[in-house]
Motif scaffolding. Structure first.
Motif, mmCIF file in Angstrom:
data_model
loop_
_atom_site.group_PDB
_atom_site.id
_atom_site.type_symbol
_atom_site.label_atom_id
_atom_site.label_comp_id
_atom_site.label_asym_id
_atom_site.label_seq_id
_atom_site.Cartn_x
_atom_site.Cartn_y
_atom_site.Cartn_z
ATOM 1 N N UNK A 87 0.864 -1.232 0.115
ATOM 2 C CA UNK A 87 0.010 -0.014 0.007
ATOM 3 C C UNK A 87 0.873 1.244 -0.125
ATOM 4 N N UNK A 88 0.602 2.267 -0.630
ATOM 5 C CA UNK A 88 1.202 3.466 -1.017
ATOM 6 C C UNK A 88 0.328 4.711 -0.358
ATOM 7 N N UNK A 89 0.894 5.577 -0.227
ATOM 8 C CA UNK A 89 0.119 6.919 0.268
ATOM 9 C C UNK A 89 0.038 8.044 -0.820
ATOM 10 N N UNK A 90 0.986 8.094 -1.769
ATOM 11 C CA UNK A 90 0.958 9.005 -2.610
ATOM 12 C C UNK A 90 1.382 8.246 -4.116
ATOM 13 N N UNK A 91 0.533 8.457 -5.026
ATOM 14 C CA UNK A 91 0.900 7.747 -6.264
ATOM 15 C C UNK A 91 0.872 8.781 -7.469
ATOM 16 N N UNK A 92 1.960 9.053 -8.317
ATOM 17 C CA UNK A 92 1.767 9.662 -9.437
ATOM 18 C C UNK A 92 1.532 8.723 -10.731
ATOM 19 N N UNK B 69 9.627 14.825 -1.300
ATOM 20 C CA UNK B 69 9.409 15.725 0.004
ATOM 21 C C UNK B 69 8.590 14.697 1.018
ATOM 22 N N UNK B 70 7.529 14.142 0.113
ATOM 23 C CA UNK B 70 6.457 13.165 0.818
ATOM 24 C C UNK B 70 7.294 12.088 1.285
ATOM 25 N N UNK B 71 8.072 11.625 0.580
ATOM 26 C CA UNK B 71 8.943 10.275 1.036
ATOM 27 C C UNK B 71 9.747 10.524 2.262
ATOM 28 N N UNK B 72 10.371 11.633 2.153
ATOM 29 C CA UNK B 72 11.246 12.302 3.355
ATOM 30 C C UNK B 72 10.402 12.571 4.792
ATOM 31 N N UNK B 73 9.037 12.809 4.451
ATOM 32 C CA UNK B 73 8.127 12.778 5.577
ATOM 33 C C UNK B 73 7.560 11.483 5.986
ATOM 34 N N UNK B 74 8.171 10.586 5.413
ATOM 35 C CA UNK B 74 7.548 9.076 5.771
ATOM 36 C C UNK B 74 6.304 8.530 4.977
#
Length: 92
Positions: free
Chosen positions: A1-6, A24-29
């Motif tokens: 499962x992922x939180x943000x998908x492009x 940035x999103x990845x850097x925030x976990x």
């Protein structure tokens, strides 16, 4: 499962349009991902194989959780039940 998908038509489109946001999103976990619709085989610079190598390298730099390629025909994506099903499968 992922939180943000492009979702982008070609390899490198997501990096060019929203790579910073993904990083940035990845850097925030957040778990991030990219779905490329085509392999970019119609591109005039580089081959689909080279684009795949570059996409793998970019995925590592961005810290993506997932990167998928639907291998739909470059410059020939059509809105068909099959195309919609291919995308739906990845989203699920």
């Amino acid at each position: 499962m992922i939180d943000l998908l492009a979702i982008a038509p070609h390899r490198d489109d997501a990096e060019l349009t929203c790579g910073g946001t993904l990083l940035v999103a990845q850097g925030h976990g957040y778990r991030t991902g990219i779905v490329d619709l085509t392999q970019g085989e119609m591109g005039t610079r580089g081959s689909a194989a080279l684009r795949a190598q570059e996409a793998d390298a970019a995925a590592a730099v961005l810290g993506l959780t997932v990167r998928e390629n639907l291998a739909l025909p470059d410059a020939g994506i059509t809105n068909t039940p099959e195309t919609r099903l291919a995308l739906a499968r990845v989203l699920r």
